[in-house]
Write a protein that holds these residues in place. Structure first.
Motif, PDB file in Angstrom:
ATOM      1  N   LEU A  70       1.760  10.171  -4.890  1.00  0.00           N
ATOM      2  CA  LEU A  70       2.277  11.440  -4.528  1.00  0.00           C
ATOM      3  C   LEU A  70       3.526  11.994  -5.223  1.00  0.00           C
ATOM      4  O   LEU A  70       4.010  12.868  -4.905  1.00  0.00           O
ATOM      5  N   TRP A  92      11.153  13.607   3.998  1.00  0.00           N
ATOM      6  CA  TRP A  92      12.457  13.684   2.837  1.00  0.00           C
ATOM      7  C   TRP A  92      12.502  15.120   2.285  1.00  0.00           C
ATOM      8  O   TRP A  92      13.687  15.716   2.286  1.00  0.00           O
ATOM      9  N   ARG A  93      11.462  15.647   1.778  1.00  0.00           N
ATOM     10  CA  ARG A  93      11.455  16.865   1.311  1.00  0.00           C
ATOM     11  C   ARG A  93      11.773  18.019   2.147  1.00  0.00           C
ATOM     12  O   ARG A  93      12.766  19.013   2.049  1.00  0.00           O
ATOM     13  N   LEU A 136       9.665  10.759  11.649  1.00  0.00           N
ATOM     14  CA  LEU A 136       8.875  11.485  10.534  1.00  0.00           C
ATOM     15  C   LEU A 136       8.090  12.768  11.048  1.00  0.00           C
ATOM     16  O   LEU A 136       7.659  12.634  12.199  1.00  0.00           O
ATOM     17  N   ASP A 185      -0.441   2.121   6.104  1.00  0.00           N
ATOM     18  CA  ASP A 185       0.571   2.001   5.110  1.00  0.00           C
ATOM     19  C   ASP A 185       0.672   3.094   3.973  1.00  0.00           C
ATOM     20  O   ASP A 185       1.644   3.751   3.829  1.00  0.00           O
ATOM     21  N   GLY A 186      -0.561   3.418   3.717  1.00  0.00           N
ATOM     22  CA  GLY A 186      -0.624   4.353   2.622  1.00  0.00           C
ATOM     23  C   GLY A 186      -0.504   5.988   3.325  1.00  0.00           C
ATOM     24  O   GLY A 186       0.385   6.397   2.636  1.00  0.00           O
ATOM     25  N   ALA A 246       0.648   4.379  -2.894  1.00  0.00           N
ATOM     26  CA  ALA A 246       0.525   5.678  -2.331  1.00  0.00           C
ATOM     27  C   ALA A 246       1.680   6.749  -2.819  1.00  0.00           C
ATOM     28  O   ALA A 246       1.440   7.822  -3.096  1.00  0.00           O
ATOM     29  N   THR A 279       0.785  -1.284   0.156  1.00  0.00           N
ATOM     30  CA  THR A 279      -0.006  -0.066   0.124  1.00  0.00           C
ATOM     31  C   THR A 279       0.871   1.241   0.042  1.00  0.00           C
ATOM     32  O   THR A 279       0.401   2.250  -0.601  1.00  0.00           O
ATOM     33  N   PHE A 280       1.810   1.195   0.779  1.00  0.00           N
ATOM     34  CA  PHE A 280       2.863   2.455   0.800  1.00  0.00           C
ATOM     35  C   PHE A 280       3.351   2.671  -0.445  1.00  0.00           C
ATOM     36  O   PHE A 280       3.460   4.091  -1.006  1.00  0.00           O
ATOM     37  N   PHE A 340       2.368  -2.088   8.231  1.00  0.00           N
ATOM     38  CA  PHE A 340       3.537  -1.549   8.910  1.00  0.00           C
ATOM     39  C   PHE A 340       3.562  -1.563  10.363  1.00  0.00           C
ATOM     40  O   PHE A 340       4.528  -1.799  11.151  1.00  0.00           O
ATOM     41  N   HIS A 375       4.002  20.612  -3.151  1.00  0.00           N
ATOM     42  CA  HIS A 375       4.297  19.467  -4.120  1.00  0.00           C
ATOM     43  C   HIS A 375       3.175  18.369  -4.040  1.00  0.00           C
ATOM     44  O   HIS A 375       2.685  17.731  -5.043  1.00  0.00           O
ATOM     45  N   LEU A 376       2.707  17.933  -2.641  1.00  0.00           N
ATOM     46  CA  LEU A 376       1.793  16.908  -2.523  1.00  0.00           C
ATOM     47  C   LEU A 376       0.509  17.244  -2.961  1.00  0.00           C
ATOM     48  O   LEU A 376      -0.047  16.430  -3.607  1.00  0.00           O
ATOM     49  N   VAL A 381       6.487  10.089   4.959  1.00  0.00           N
ATOM     50  CA  VAL A 381       7.837   9.880   4.221  1.00  0.00           C
ATOM     51  C   VAL A 381       8.295  10.883   3.468  1.00  0.00           C
ATOM     52  O   VAL A 381       9.389  11.467   3.178  1.00  0.00           O
ATOM     53  N   GLU A 382       7.428  11.122   2.405  1.00  0.00           N
ATOM     54  CA  GLU A 382       7.788  12.026   1.200  1.00  0.00           C
ATOM     55  C   GLU A 382       7.975  13.480   1.808  1.00  0.00           C
ATOM     56  O   GLU A 382       8.846  14.189   1.350  1.00  0.00           O
ATOM     57  N   TRP A 417      15.286   5.663  12.994  1.00  0.00           N
ATOM     58  CA  TRP A 417      14.937   6.637  14.334  1.00  0.00           C
ATOM     59  C   TRP A 417      15.871   6.303  15.314  1.00  0.00           C
ATOM     60  O   TRP A 417      16.489   7.246  15.886  1.00  0.00           O
ATOM     61  N   LEU A 424       1.453   6.584   5.479  1.00  0.00           N
ATOM     62  CA  LEU A 424       2.967   6.730   5.826  1.00  0.00           C
ATOM     63  C   LEU A 424       3.696   7.425   4.595  1.00  0.00           C
ATOM     64  O   LEU A 424       4.638   7.892   4.627  1.00  0.00           O
ATOM     65  N   ALA A 425       3.200   7.152   3.400  1.00  0.00           N
ATOM     66  CA  ALA A 425       3.889   7.480   2.085  1.00  0.00           C
ATOM     67  C   ALA A 425       3.894   9.178   2.282  1.00  0.00           C
ATOM     68  O   ALA A 425       4.984   9.853   1.770  1.00  0.00           O
ATOM     69  N   ILE A 426       2.679   9.959   2.818  1.00  0.00           N
ATOM     70  CA  ILE A 426       2.800  11.306   2.943  1.00  0.00           C
ATOM     71  C   ILE A 426       3.875  11.656   4.080  1.00  0.00           C
ATOM     72  O   ILE A 426       4.621  12.930   3.699  1.00  0.00           O
ATOM     73  N   LEU A 456       8.907   8.721  15.204  1.00  0.00           N
ATOM     74  CA  LEU A 456       9.804   7.918  14.564  1.00  0.00           C
ATOM     75  C   LEU A 456      10.704   8.378  13.626  1.00  0.00           C
ATOM     76  O   LEU A 456      11.036   7.802  12.501  1.00  0.00           O
ATOM     77  N   ASP A 502       5.285  -2.724   2.992  1.00  0.00           N
ATOM     78  CA  ASP A 502       4.952  -2.041   4.222  1.00  0.00           C
ATOM     79  C   ASP A 502       5.433  -2.582   5.534  1.00  0.00           C
ATOM     80  O   ASP A 502       5.540  -1.792   6.337  1.00  0.00           O
TER      81      ASP A 502
END
Lengths: 316, 316
Positions: free
Chosen positions: A84, B105-106, B45, B94-95, A80, A76-77, B77, B119-120, B101-102, A105, B97-99, B43, A94
């Protein structure tokens, strides 16, 4: 025979024998020294592919079909992340993400890679010592017809397509060997040092490039036995055979053994391949090296330990 | 009526009206200023719960049942993280998490929170401007009978159990308002400023605490309309009603309106509640404020815009 066993390994193939050894030996009799030359940062996460392969194998969490990552994985990650506009060339499952997030971390909060690894092992009930080759960054780089590439760029993004010409291990000169790894290699009760069936160029040689490790192996009185990652002229997994051909080496266990000249006393080829003659103090042995099942791994571990014990009896 | 509309909002409830406004208005006629006082690091993020709620709502990705997070979510996850002994009090899908992490990172690579959000939004096809109240960290803290707690500690970990006594917005004094947010509030063609049905204490007041924002709203010629987060003495979601009771406030829309005295011209209560009499320059209006469906959101958006236009006609 008793005494301590140290095994050097990379990812998938090496992790299978590491798992076999962990089943064959009580945890206090085994230390695993794992390649971290493939480690990299991706999306801000510290990813240690070979440590993860070993940890998953020992915890019984490896995916049996895919050959890498965690079993019962979901994606899923990644879906997604693609939505993005994120970087999606490196597949992160995941469940797999948990180990990257937790490790990153802990590293951010001052833990060493060894400490983070020890924590993860404890949490997963792994009693065997799993040691990164170094807590300092060592990064494998691949010289190709297109120039130098970072390992994951070559391995995952470019899918090993560029022809290799050589390798470098950036940071290796100044990296300090993980202290427990070095101490394990220097133990006086060492029964054997095992080089698992990992890629010689990008899994084993990065470990040997860390100052002190090669010398400790050479100075050890214990027998050193490597297992072939090549069967019938092919790598069981990964680019080892392709690399050997591109480097104009013979694609065989014997050619891998020659890379380890001066290091190893014995080399195990697959029982379906011809047994090479002894070469430069290296004796060759034969065993079933293909490890599809958990039982295959245990059987190969026993065969390797017996080989080491036979060599050890002759060495002393 | 035309002109620009600015809406201030927090997470779930506010995001629903934000979505309604985004359906009711062309994207160039709407700016959303979103609370970031709930943001925190977890963690490693950077998590922006309210920005995510707004982004998911506008992208049609909100989970319709759970009321927070992404639809079609999986939880591999979290399960894996628990297996690794990781902190599991904050649920990360899980999904979802993508926002995180992205974004993280940015931000690590030097993007501002506004840039990461833009951007998102672009990647998800959101044309409406979604603006964090500030690119600087502002952290809501909750004074409870047990002392000061970080917002997420209070909200998620302690599940709003400790009785609240007050709030602080650490960093607000030195935070700079997001420049586009401030500019939007200062537009001469401003049609309305809408305060969405969000928690007044921990969603709207952090925005008002950012230097320049409260003054810009007070100085604006445009009508300012707030929508009640309380229906029938209860919060539709979240701890607003519990907080009001603990602060010995009347648990009603009128009491929320009084928090906004000096800021708002109009206040919309739910049509099932009695319409309060005008109070300190605040006129009260009635509308269906419960937003279960996408159509409810659009209808309420229209009602709020009509209310603002009526007020605007009187103000000029």
């Amino acid at each position: 025979m008793t005494g301590h066993v140290v095994a050097l390994c990379g990812g998938v193939g090496g992790a299978k024998l590491a798992q076999g050894l962990s089943m064959a030996l009580p945890p206090e009799e085994l230390s695993l020294i794992v390649n971290t030359g493939d480690d990299f940062r991706h999306l801000g996460l510290h990813i240690s592919p070979d440590l993860d392969s070993v940890v998953y194998a020992l915890a019984g969490l490896s995916d049996p079909v895919r050959g890498w990552g965690r079993r019962d994985e979901t994606w899923t990650f990644m879906e997604a992340l693609k939505g993005l506009g994120g970087e999606s060339w490196f597949q992160l499952g995941d469940g797999d993400l948990a180990i990257h997030v937790e490790r990153t971390w802990r590293l951010t909060h001052g833990a060493t890679l060894s400490e983070a690894t020890a924590h993860l092992c404890r949490a997963l009930g792994i009693a065997t010592r799993v040691l990164p080759m170094s807590d300092d960054p060592v990064r494998t780089r691949v010289l190709t017809a297109e120039g130098w590439l970072d390992f994951q760029e070559y391995f995952v993004h470019r899918q090993c397509r560029p022809a290799v010409q050589g390798f470098a291990f950036a940071g290796a000169e100044t990296a300090r060997a993980q202290p427990d790894a070095l101490a394990a290699l220097e133990r006086r009760d060492l029964r054997a040092i095992v080089i698992c069936p990992s890629n010689p160029f990008v899994s084993v040689e990065p470990i040997l490039a860390v100052p002190g490790i090669r010398a400790a192996i050479q100075q050890s009185q214990a027998p050193v036995v490597a297992v072939t990652p090549i069967i019938g002229g092919k790598a069981i997994k990964g680019p080892a055979a392709k690399m050997m051909a591109e480097l104009r080496l013979d694609v065989s266990g014997a050619a891998v053994a020659r890379r380890y000249a001066g290091i190893i006393d014995g080399f195990v080829v697959d029982h379906t391949d011809p047994l090479p003659e002894s070469w430069a103090d290296i004796q060759f042995f034969s065993a079933a090296t293909l490890m599809n099942t958990s039982d295959d791994r245990l059987q190969l571990a026993h065969a390797v330990l017996q080989t080491a014990d036979r060599l050890g009896a002759n060495l002393t």
